[in-house]
Motif scaffolding. Structure first.
Motif, PDB file in Angstrom:
ATOM      1  N   ARG A   9      -3.698   6.345   7.051  1.00  0.00           N
ATOM      2  CA  ARG A   9      -3.163   7.715   7.059  1.00  0.00           C
ATOM      3  C   ARG A   9      -2.060   7.837   8.108  1.00  0.00           C
ATOM      4  N   GLN A  10      -2.295   7.266   9.280  1.00  0.00           N
ATOM      5  CA  GLN A  10      -1.280   7.323  10.345  1.00  0.00           C
ATOM      6  C   GLN A  10      -0.030   6.550   9.956  1.00  0.00           C
ATOM      7  N   MET A  11      -0.202   5.362   9.400  1.00  0.00           N
ATOM      8  CA  MET A  11       0.950   4.535   9.035  1.00  0.00           C
ATOM      9  C   MET A  11       1.753   5.141   7.892  1.00  0.00           C
ATOM     10  N   LEU A  12       1.063   5.723   6.927  1.00  0.00           N
ATOM     11  CA  LEU A  12       1.761   6.290   5.767  1.00  0.00           C
ATOM     12  C   LEU A  12       2.462   7.606   6.100  1.00  0.00           C
ATOM     13  N   GLU A  13       2.197   8.157   7.270  1.00  0.00           N
ATOM     14  CA  GLU A  13       2.981   9.299   7.738  1.00  0.00           C
ATOM     15  C   GLU A  13       4.361   8.845   8.202  1.00  0.00           C
ATOM     16  N   ARG A  14       4.478   7.571   8.586  1.00  0.00           N
ATOM     17  CA  ARG A  14       5.749   7.020   9.068  1.00  0.00           C
ATOM     18  C   ARG A  14       6.540   6.344   7.949  1.00  0.00           C
ATOM     19  N   SER A  15       5.838   5.801   6.960  1.00  0.00           N
ATOM     20  CA  SER A  15       6.504   5.050   5.903  1.00  0.00           C
ATOM     21  C   SER A  15       5.764   5.260   4.587  1.00  0.00           C
ATOM     22  N   ASP A  16       6.515   5.291   3.491  1.00  0.00           N
ATOM     23  CA  ASP A  16       5.886   5.460   2.176  1.00  0.00           C
ATOM     24  C   ASP A  16       5.132   4.214   1.747  1.00  0.00           C
ATOM     25  N   VAL A  60       0.835  -1.205   0.000  1.00  0.00           N
ATOM     26  CA  VAL A  60       0.000   0.000   0.000  1.00  0.00           C
ATOM     27  C   VAL A  60       0.868   1.253   0.000  1.00  0.00           C
ATOM     28  N   HIS A  61       0.458   2.206  -0.834  1.00  0.00           N
ATOM     29  CA  HIS A  61       1.038   3.546  -0.838  1.00  0.00           C
ATOM     30  C   HIS A  61      -0.122   4.539  -0.930  1.00  0.00           C
ATOM     31  N   ARG A  62       0.185   5.805  -0.937  1.00  0.00           N
ATOM     32  CA  ARG A  62      -0.885   6.803  -0.907  1.00  0.00           C
ATOM     33  C   ARG A  62      -1.798   6.741  -2.132  1.00  0.00           C
ATOM     34  N   GLY A  63      -1.289   6.165  -3.212  1.00  0.00           N
ATOM     35  CA  GLY A  63      -2.084   6.135  -4.436  1.00  0.00           C
ATOM     36  C   GLY A  63      -3.044   4.972  -4.570  1.00  0.00           C
ATOM     37  N   ASN A  64      -2.935   3.954  -3.682  1.00  0.00           N
ATOM     38  CA  ASN A  64      -3.823   2.797  -3.870  1.00  0.00           C
ATOM     39  C   ASN A  64      -4.575   2.393  -2.602  1.00  0.00           C
TER      40      ASN A  64
END
Length: 224
Positions: free
Chosen positions: A83-90, A40-44
């Motif tokens: 959202r919280q996890m993707l603030e720590r890792s791409d 998972v990344h911000r785009g999917n």
């Protein structure tokens, strides 16, 4: 390792096993069965629900000992946690969730199964370890079995997963659904606790680990 010593938890194994994103990609490339997995990344993020359904499990790349592993039940919860996890890792991991009574842990040393345990889930919880807000933890029961008592499919998948990481000592966690066996993760430097993982083999387990060092030292001597 840099000084030329024989090491059991070698740097390459640490790099391969400690990052759950890399590990998921490695299992996929080596065709090792694992739960349906989405990187998972911000785009999917929107693909998670329709690909995996609910509940599903989210993992941070550096998750370990059940920390950084979260089960989400709803779309609202999914959006908040990703959202919280993707603030720590791409990149993070999302996997399909299937409940089981226990997880297998197969210890694999130098490409061979060494010990076998079943770690049971904490009562009324979905993991073998449960932590509360204060950081205190509860652990489920455990059962140690002779290697001969483990289903062949469990051993085969565990060895396949361990060999993909390296030739050291690994604790391979797996789920079994009838004949279906899937790898949850491969742990480098796995815990071996007195009265748990060594319950069947006792001192023979530690002798096997020492023999690994002797084998590597002798191989180094022969090669000059």
């Amino acid at each position: 390792a840099r000084e030329g010593l024989v090491v059991l938890d070698d740097p390459l194994s640490i790099l391969r096993a400690a990052n759950k994103v890399f590990l998921a990609q490695l299992m996929s490339r080596q065709r090792v069965p694992q739960p349906e997995t989405l990187i998972v990344h911000r785009g999917n993020v929107a693909h998670i629900a329709r690909t995996l359904g609910f509940p599903c499990v989210l993992k941070q790349p550096d998750s370990q000992f059940s920390k950084g592993v979260i089960k989400v039940e709803t779309e609202t919860e999914l959006k908040r946690i990703t959202r919280q996890m993707l603030e720590r890792s791409d990149l993070i991991i999302a996997q399909r969730f299937t409940p089981t009574e226990y997880d297998w842990r197969i210890g694999v040393l130098d490409g061979q199964p060494l010990y076998a345990c079943r770690y049971f889930m904490v009562k009324d919880h979905w993991q073998v370890v449960q932590r509360d807000a204060a950081g205190d933890k509860a652990e489920g029961a455990h059962e140690t079995l002779p290697i001969e008592a483990v289903p062949g499919a469990v051993l085969n998948v565990a060895v396949q997963a361990a060999k993909a990481v390296g030739r050291g000592l690994y604790g391979v966690d797996l789920k079994q659904f009838g004949r279906l066996v899937q790898v949850i993760e491969v742990n480098d430097n796995p815990n071996i606790d007195h009265g748990v993982e060594d319950l069947v083999l006792k001192d023979s387990l530690y002798t096997a680990v020492m023999a690994y060092f002797i084998k590597r030292l002798e191989a180094r001597t022969r090669s000059g």
